[in-house]
Structure formats: C-alpha cells, structure tokens
Design a protein around this motif. Structure first.
Motif, PDB file in Angstrom:
ATOM      1  N   ILE A  81     -70.758  48.307 107.710  1.00  0.00           N
ATOM      2  CA  ILE A  81     -70.543  49.558 108.441  1.00  0.00           C
ATOM      3  C   ILE A  81     -71.702  50.511 108.169  1.00  0.00           C
ATOM      4  N   ASP A  82     -72.151  50.513 106.927  1.00  0.00           N
ATOM      5  CA  ASP A  82     -73.244  51.432 106.567  1.00  0.00           C
ATOM      6  C   ASP A  82     -74.485  51.173 107.404  1.00  0.00           C
ATOM      7  N   LYS A  83     -74.784  49.908 107.580  1.00  0.00           N
ATOM      8  CA  LYS A  83     -75.981  49.576 108.356  1.00  0.00           C
ATOM      9  C   LYS A  83     -75.804  50.001 109.809  1.00  0.00           C
ATOM     10  N   LEU A  84     -74.590  49.784 110.341  1.00  0.00           N
ATOM     11  CA  LEU A  84     -74.343  50.172 111.723  1.00  0.00           C
ATOM     12  C   LEU A  84     -74.477  51.679 111.885  1.00  0.00           C
ATOM     13  N   ILE A  85     -73.971  52.395 110.915  1.00  0.00           N
ATOM     14  CA  ILE A  85     -74.055  53.858 110.985  1.00  0.00           C
ATOM     15  C   ILE A  85     -75.504  54.309 110.913  1.00  0.00           C
ATOM     16  N   GLU A  86     -76.278  53.677 110.058  1.00  0.00           N
ATOM     17  CA  GLU A  86     -77.696  54.042 109.975  1.00  0.00           C
ATOM     18  C   GLU A  86     -78.402  53.794 111.289  1.00  0.00           C
ATOM     19  N   GLU A  87     -78.019  52.703 111.952  1.00  0.00           N
ATOM     20  CA  GLU A  87     -78.624  52.414 113.259  1.00  0.00           C
ATOM     21  C   GLU A  87     -78.295  53.524 114.243  1.00  0.00           C
ATOM     22  N   LEU A  88     -77.036  53.981 114.214  1.00  0.00           N
ATOM     23  CA  LEU A  88     -76.641  55.043 115.138  1.00  0.00           C
ATOM     24  C   LEU A  88     -77.353  56.352 114.799  1.00  0.00           C
ATOM     25  N   TYR A  89     -77.510  56.647 113.538  1.00  0.00           N
ATOM     26  CA  TYR A  89     -78.227  57.863 113.134  1.00  0.00           C
ATOM     27  C   TYR A  89     -79.660  57.822 113.637  1.00  0.00           C
ATOM     28  N   ALA A  90     -80.243  56.620 113.580  1.00  0.00           N
ATOM     29  CA  ALA A  90     -81.633  56.493 114.026  1.00  0.00           C
ATOM     30  C   ALA A  90     -81.743  56.764 115.527  1.00  0.00           C
ATOM     31  N   SER A  91     -80.694  56.392 116.275  1.00  0.00           N
ATOM     32  CA  SER A  91     -80.722  56.633 117.722  1.00  0.00           C
ATOM     33  C   SER A  91     -80.382  58.076 118.049  1.00  0.00           C
ATOM     34  N   ASP A  92     -79.435  58.614 117.330  1.00  0.00           N
ATOM     35  CA  ASP A  92     -78.966  59.966 117.631  1.00  0.00           C
ATOM     36  C   ASP A  92     -78.559  60.649 116.330  1.00  0.00           C
ATOM     37  N   PRO A  93     -79.414  61.534 115.797  1.00  0.00           N
ATOM     38  CA  PRO A  93     -79.106  62.182 114.514  1.00  0.00           C
ATOM     39  C   PRO A  93     -77.835  63.022 114.546  1.00  0.00           C
ATOM     40  N   SER A  94     -77.406  63.424 115.738  1.00  0.00           N
ATOM     41  CA  SER A  94     -76.203  64.266 115.803  1.00  0.00           C
ATOM     42  C   SER A  94     -74.963  63.521 115.329  1.00  0.00           C
ATOM     43  N   PHE A  95     -75.056  62.208 115.245  1.00  0.00           N
ATOM     44  CA  PHE A  95     -73.912  61.428 114.761  1.00  0.00           C
ATOM     45  C   PHE A  95     -73.577  61.779 113.304  1.00  0.00           C
ATOM     46  N   ARG A  96     -74.561  62.323 112.591  1.00  0.00           N
ATOM     47  CA  ARG A  96     -74.329  62.611 111.168  1.00  0.00           C
ATOM     48  C   ARG A  96     -73.190  63.614 110.970  1.00  0.00           C
ATOM     49  N   GLU A  97     -72.989  64.459 111.983  1.00  0.00           N
ATOM     50  CA  GLU A  97     -71.947  65.485 111.855  1.00  0.00           C
ATOM     51  C   GLU A  97     -70.552  64.880 111.988  1.00  0.00           C
ATOM     52  N   HIS A  98     -70.481  63.655 112.407  1.00  0.00           N
ATOM     53  CA  HIS A  98     -69.167  63.048 112.664  1.00  0.00           C
ATOM     54  C   HIS A  98     -69.003  61.727 111.917  1.00  0.00           C
ATOM     55  N   GLU A  99     -69.543  61.685 110.736  1.00  0.00           N
ATOM     56  CA  GLU A  99     -69.540  60.413 110.019  1.00  0.00           C
ATOM     57  C   GLU A  99     -68.148  59.842 109.785  1.00  0.00           C
ATOM     58  N   PRO A 100     -67.179  60.650 109.371  1.00  0.00           N
ATOM     59  CA  PRO A 100     -65.851  60.044 109.126  1.00  0.00           C
ATOM     60  C   PRO A 100     -65.281  59.397 110.381  1.00  0.00           C
ATOM     61  N   GLU A 101     -65.406  60.127 111.486  1.00  0.00           N
ATOM     62  CA  GLU A 101     -64.883  59.565 112.735  1.00  0.00           C
ATOM     63  C   GLU A 101     -65.637  58.291 113.110  1.00  0.00           C
ATOM     64  N   LEU A 102     -66.925  58.360 112.927  1.00  0.00           N
ATOM     65  CA  LEU A 102     -67.761  57.216 113.286  1.00  0.00           C
ATOM     66  C   LEU A 102     -67.391  55.992 112.452  1.00  0.00           C
ATOM     67  N   ARG A 103     -67.258  56.231 111.191  1.00  0.00           N
ATOM     68  CA  ARG A 103     -66.920  55.136 110.278  1.00  0.00           C
ATOM     69  C   ARG A 103     -65.569  54.539 110.643  1.00  0.00           C
ATOM     70  N   ALA A 104     -64.618  55.389 110.918  1.00  0.00           N
ATOM     71  CA  ALA A 104     -63.278  54.906 111.277  1.00  0.00           C
ATOM     72  C   ALA A 104     -63.322  54.156 112.604  1.00  0.00           C
ATOM     73  N   LEU A 105     -64.059  54.690 113.546  1.00  0.00           N
ATOM     74  CA  LEU A 105     -64.126  54.065 114.868  1.00  0.00           C
ATOM     75  C   LEU A 105     -64.744  52.676 114.772  1.00  0.00           C
ATOM     76  N   LEU A 106     -65.859  52.599 114.096  1.00  0.00           N
ATOM     77  CA  LEU A 106     -66.532  51.307 113.977  1.00  0.00           C
ATOM     78  C   LEU A 106     -65.651  50.308 113.216  1.00  0.00           C
ATOM     79  N   THR A 107     -65.025  50.802 112.164  1.00  0.00           N
ATOM     80  CA  THR A 107     -64.156  49.916 111.380  1.00  0.00           C
ATOM     81  C   THR A 107     -63.032  49.365 112.225  1.00  0.00           C
ATOM     82  N   SER A 108     -62.431  50.244 113.007  1.00  0.00           N
ATOM     83  CA  SER A 108     -61.292  49.823 113.807  1.00  0.00           C
ATOM     84  C   SER A 108     -61.711  48.817 114.876  1.00  0.00           C
ATOM     85  N   VAL A 109     -62.807  49.099 115.546  1.00  0.00           N
ATOM     86  CA  VAL A 109     -63.249  48.178 116.591  1.00  0.00           C
ATOM     87  C   VAL A 109     -63.555  46.809 115.991  1.00  0.00           C
TER      88      VAL A 109
END
Lengths: 216, 490
Positions: free
Chosen positions: B5-33
C-alpha cells in the motif's frame, strides 16, 4: 645503523574471510531475473521458459478468468496465450516480458469478445457466481457489490488502469504496454480514478474505513 | 508479490501531491479495493497439463540477439552465404526452387531406431504395373465385353514378363539424413467447451480430438477428415460425381455413384474417344483456386503438375448393350513435396505431393489428399558405399516388387542416370506408424515398352539398413494386375 621502517601492507588476497555468524550461509546462486530468463528462453532454453511459466501462469490464469467469466473459455485463451508466447518469445524485449505476455492475453480476450463487446467492460468482471473462492460472507459480498458499483462510475480507461494496477499488480510500464499508452498517461488515469472514487461519496469512504478497520 | 500500500500511495503522491491531505482515506480505499479482488480458483491440473504440453513443443525459433546488435554484419553475412553455398548434387526435378516452408530439426544419430526394411509398409496410392503380353492388351482395346461388368479379369501368369532394370553408368551415392515427419498438427482441434446434450465433455478435463470428420450438409458438399494423430487432412466430395460426355448427341451431364460404387445413372453415349475435356492448365487453375479459397497454402511445394495417368471410369450403357468405354472422369493435379531442395517420391517411383483431383466435366475439385505437416526431425544413418547393392536393388524394381517365380520371362529395361531424391516410406516401429523420408536415388524410366507402361522410375534407398535385407519374396504375394490405361472399377 639506520632503521628502515617498512610499512606493513596487508597481503593481497582474493579471499575474504568472514567470521562465522548467523548471516553466514552457503552462497547460493542468485535467482535469475525475469529479463535473464527471457534471454535464456529466446535461445531455446526450455527450463527458462518453464520458470517464466511458473511465475506467471497463475496470475495470468486469474487475469483471463476474471475477464471471461467462463472457465473453459479462459483455459482455452490461457493455452493460446502461452503457445503464442512460446512461439514468438524471440520477439519479446526481455525487460517488457510481463506487459508483452498480458498484451497477448488481452488481445485474445478482445478477439474473443469482438463481435459483441469491443472493449473489456465492467460486466465481464465476475461476481461470486463465477467460480470465485471468496468466502460466502454476506458482509464481504455486500462490500464487493458496493465497490463494484463505485468502480462502475469510472471511465473505462480509468477502470482498466485501476484494476490492472490494484488487482493484477502490474507496473505502469506493463500497463502502458498492454493499453498502448504511455506510462505517464497510465499514472494520470490511475490518479484521476482514485480521486473520483475518493470524492464520490464521503459516506462510502467512511464505510470503507470502518470496514477495513473491522476486518484487519 | 503484491505491491505494498505504501508504494501505491507514493505513486499517487508523485502524480498528485494533493493526495497527501487525504492519506487515511486513500489508504483505506486502496486497501479495500485490493482486499476485494475476486480470487478465482486456479485449476492446478490444467496449469500442470498446459506446462507439459508447452514443454513438449519445440518451436522453430531464430535467435535474434545477433541480428539485434550486429545488423551491419549479419545481413551481409547471410547474403554472402546465400550466394556462395550450393548443393552437392543438383536435384533432377524440373520444379523450380521455392521459399521453403518445411522445417527440419536435427536429432541424434540413429534416433529412429534400426531401419529394417521389414518394418516398412507400403505407402498408400502406389500402384503396381506388371508387364502385359501385347496380345492381351490388344484384345482389351478392341472393346471386347469382359466377363463381368465391373472388373477386369486378371491375366494369367504366362502373360507377364518380369522387368529387370539396369543402369550401366556411374552411380554417385549421395549423403543425407533420414527425416521423420513430425505429426503434431498444433493446438487441439476442439476446445473443451463443447457440452453435448448427452454429456459434459468439459467434465473429462483436457480432451483432445484425434480423428474428426466434418461434413457439409449439402448434396454437393465436402467432407473434411482431420487426423490429428497422423497430422493429415483429407477433403473429398460427400457424394462423388462422375462426368460423362455424350459425343453422339453433343450433350453432357453428370452421373451419381452411390456408396457401393454402382452407377445409378447410365449415360447414353455410343462412342467416346476418352479424350480429356480438361486441359492441364485448367485443371491446375481449378485446383489452385480451390486450395486458395480454403486457406491451403501452396507455398513450399514444387510447381504443380498433372499426373501422367488419368482416372477413367468405365461406363456401361445397358440399354444399348454397348461395351464399356473409358470416360475420363477426373484429372489429378499434384503439388510436389520439395524438402531440402529435393523432390520426394513414393516407393513405386511416383512423384509425391498433395493430390488434388479435379472433375473433368464440372471442373470442380473432387478430393484433396496428402495434405499433411511438413516438419521433420533429421537423424544420421549410415549411407551405403556398395554400388553393387544399389544395382541389385534396382534390378528387382525397387521395394515393392516381388517376383512370382523363376519361370517368368523377363525383359531388360535400361534406366536413365540417377538423381538424388527422398523416398517416402511409412515405417512401423514399436507400434507407431511414422512417415520417413529416406535419402534415395531415382532411376528414371523413359522406355515406352509396354512392359513398364505406367511406371515413372525406380527408387533405391541408399541407407545401409534398408539395402541389407532383400525385398524379394519368391512365390508369395498377390499379383496386382493392371491394364495400363484403364483402372479397375469398384
């Protein structure tokens, strides 16, 4: 009498001795990388192709089965994919083997559905009635159905990238090769797809967070 | 290994830094999918079986590594080889060279076992032609009604002259490998998806078709017989049609022949010259067109030729009580095999290849035979150095000739200079039937002597194993009678 001080020089030795410790192991040959296996297979090494098969056979089987929803059709396409790969391995760039292999599979799937479904649509993704082995858990089923509804709002391109990245665990380079796009485009599609999912429904997001915490 | 998950999140941050503000949601979303990825049950048996099938296949491949990195050297080198390399013995066939679609893979020496001539069976389609006394043939050509309407009586043994073939010139023995035809026809013919009303084929796992017959459901349709075990395909009319010409009235038509071979419609022709209505060029054009229309490539074969012998059918006009007259029903076009730039002959000395029979009247294809795989394994066997053994084999007329008894009169036939060819033999070993291409010499027969009418050449294999055993069987075996220009009816 003059004293000549000769500086001590450590004798040259091509053997380095390590003190025995828990990290000392018999040195084993490092497992060949995928590109190395591809190169060996290209010169006719059956074992190398066999090793590639072992690494990708099951993921590819799942990839195709998820998109065909029919086991016999999937197995037929899996066979075709591997025979095509074996017969044309010489044309594969070793570093691009996963993407190349999945591209073959995807094209076969598209050909299979060409008459009725020119693109891989969400409808081709299976539910619990397609031979999955997921637990018959009502909560899990409900969560899956919910996710399915959410993923359905993505554009087909976004959905493909998200699924290939999250479910098939393919790199953006491989995804790009499969979809005929650039890796940068695929990253953008992934980013926009996740953004859409996240902003779709705060309640859904909260549900996901709670559900994930409950089932960790 | 599943990406973290960490690597996926880093990839998303690299594409769009605004994702950093929503890390918990992002982590949960990716985990669930990822957690709810459908996990299909893998058919392990299929995986294992597919691996076995893959490893048994030996695709012909070219290593592209040299060409990839040294194109400036490799391409001129290949061109130079093409210019300066030439065969030891030029093939006698007048067929032009071709782009080979034949693949040959070398295997070890004597890889096909000991080649005993006793294990060789006759290839199908070979026709024996014995010598006939001239008087007997004359009586036939006068149109005398034979004893039966569907057969020709066998001439007695005293009517035969046993041909003895000779060659007085120098014989150069060629060296070449024995080739065994690989019969693999590729992927299974039938998918395992068929579920018949009586049973579920898929329940048996990985079924593969061995022999399959497909038929068109029209009167003039074709039947396609696929033998996946032998790697052969045959095509033939479901209902054979024979043509006839009413020379007297100038009309033409066709007749049907039922399954037993009985002519169901009798023509009313009173005279017939037996002259073919179909020219060689038209026959070849019709055959080539048929093959092309059905996806059968003619590449890799020699120039198509019409076989010298035609296939007439005896027609009886019972109403007029006229004698049987030969009517040319069809013409056979052969697309000759060419392997290693050498032609292939069967044991009787007939050119071997894909046989396409064209109906003389309707100019439509009646049948296609000898359509088969042309990939081979090559194994080295000892080539004889015994010229006397070759001449002895030649004298007896090749493999499939047997002399009835020593009292038979003989006639000496001088052949022409031999050329290198392959001889096609069906070889029985360990319960398997395999097609072998054996290096051989072909001694052409140009004699117009009636004693060998119909015979094109004598084929002599040059492999020691096959020459070591005599093929003469004295006093046994049937005498295959043959009226040279009239084939027996069914």
């Amino acid at each position: 009498m003059a004293t000549v001080i000769v500086p001590y020089r450590r004798p040259l030795c091509n053997v380095t001795f390590f003190p025995p410790n828990r990290y000392s192991r018999c040195v084993t040959e490092q497992q060949p990388t995928i590109p190395e296996l591809v190169v060996r297979a290209q010169s006719g090494n059956h074992q190398a192709f066999s090793d590639l098969y072992e690494q990708f056979a099951r993921p590819l089987y799942g990839f195709i089965l998820l998109r065909t929803k029919h086991r016999e059709t999937a197995e037929d396409l899996v066979s075709q994919t591997w025979f095509k790969a074996w017969r044309s391995i010489a044309r594969c760039t070793p570093e691009r083997f996963p993407g190349w292999l999945y591209t073959i599979a995807r094209r076969l799937i598209i050909d299979h559905y060409r008459t009725s479904r020119p693109e891989i649509s969400w409808d081709q993704l299976p539910g619990y009635d397609a031979g999955t082995d997921l637990a018959h858990d009502t909560a899990v089923r409900n969560a899956y159905d919910t996710i399915k509804e959410q993923l359905a709002v993505l554009t087909p391109e976004q959905r493909e990238v998200v699924i290939l990245r999250l479910w098939d665990d393919l790199s953006f380079d491989d995804i790009a090769a499969i979809l005929g796009k650039s890796p940068t485009s695929c990253r953008m599609l992934m980013s926009r797809g996740i953004k859409t999912l996240r902003s779709l429904s705060p309640a859904f997001t909260l549900f996901i967070i709670l559900y994930a915490n409950l089932h960790r | 290994m599943q990406t973290s998950i960490d690597k996926l999140i880093e990839e998303l941050y690299a594409s769009d830094p605004s994702f950093r503000e929503h890390e918990p949601e992002l982590r949960a979303l990716l985990t669930s999918v990822m957690m709810h990825k459908p996990s299909p049950v893998i058919n392990e048996q299929f995986i294992v079986q597919l691996k076995t099938r893959l490893m048994n296949e030996q695709p012909v491949r070219t290593s592209y590594s040299l060409l990839r990195w040294w194109p400036a050297v490799a391409i001129p080198a290949v061109a130079a080889l093409a210019v300066f390399v030439y065969p030891h013995i030029h093939p006698s066939s007048t067929n032009s060279s071709h782009t080979p679609l034949v693949t040959i893979t070398a295997v070890g020496q004597h890889a096909f076992g000991t080649l005993a001539s006793a294990n060789i069976t006759r290839t199908s389609g070979s026709q024996s032609a014995y010598a006939l006394d001239a008087a007997v043939k004359t009586s036939e050509s006068n149109g005398a009604v034979p004893a039966t309407t569907t057969t020709v009586d066998k001439p007695s043994a005293t009517d035969y002259k046993y041909p003895v073939f000779t060659y007085d010139g120098t014989i150069t023995i060629p060296h070449a490998d024995v080739l065994k035809r690989n019969k693999s026809i590729g992927s299974p013919l039938l998918s395992n998806t068929a579920n018949l009303s009586l049973l579920s084929l898929s329940s048996f796992g990985d079924l593969q078709a061995s022999q399959v017959t497909f038929s068109q459901q029209t009167t003039d349709g074709y039947t396609v017989y696929v033998d996946a075990q032998q790697g052969t395909v045959s095509i033939y009319r479901s209902v054979p049609m024979y043509a006839t010409t009413d020379v007297a009235t100038g009309s033409s038509g066709s007749v049907s022949v039922n399954a037993s071979g009985t002519v169901t419609t009798i023509p009313d022709s009173t005279t017939n010259t037996g002259a073919p209505k179909l020219s060689d060029a038209d026959a070849i054009a019709a055959a080539t067109s048929f093959l092309k229309n059905h996806g059968i490539s003619t590449e890799g074969y020699g120039t198509p030729v019409v076989q010298s012998s035609l296939y007439p059918v005896m027609m009886l006009d019972s109403a007029a009580n006229m004698p049987m007259r030969p009517v040319v029903a069809s013409v056979m076009v052969v697309y000759p095999w060419v392997v290693n730039n050498l032609p292939v002959y069967d044991e009787s000395g007939t050119l071997f290849g894909v046989q396409v029979t064209v109906d003389a009247s309707t100019k439509t294809v009646q049948s296609v035979y000898n359509l088969m795989t042309r990939t081979f394994s090559a194994s080295t066997y000892t080539v004889t150095s015994n010229v006397s053994a070759i001449k002895d084999y030649l004298s007896r007329g090749g493999w499939m000739w047997s002399k009835l008894d020593a009292s038979m009169p003989t006639v000496t036939i001088t052949t022409e200079a031999p050329t290198q060819v392959y001889m096609l033999s069906r070889y029985q070993l360990n319960g398997n039937s395999d097609d072998l291409l054996v290096p051989a010499l072909r001694f052409p027969i140009r004699s117009k002597d009636q004693s060998v009418a119909g015979r094109q050449s004598v084929i002599v294999p040059v492999i020691d194993d096959l020459l070591a055993e005599p093929n003469v069987v004295n006093g046994t075996g049937s005498i295959p009678y043959a009226v040279p220009d009239i084939a027996p009816t069914r």
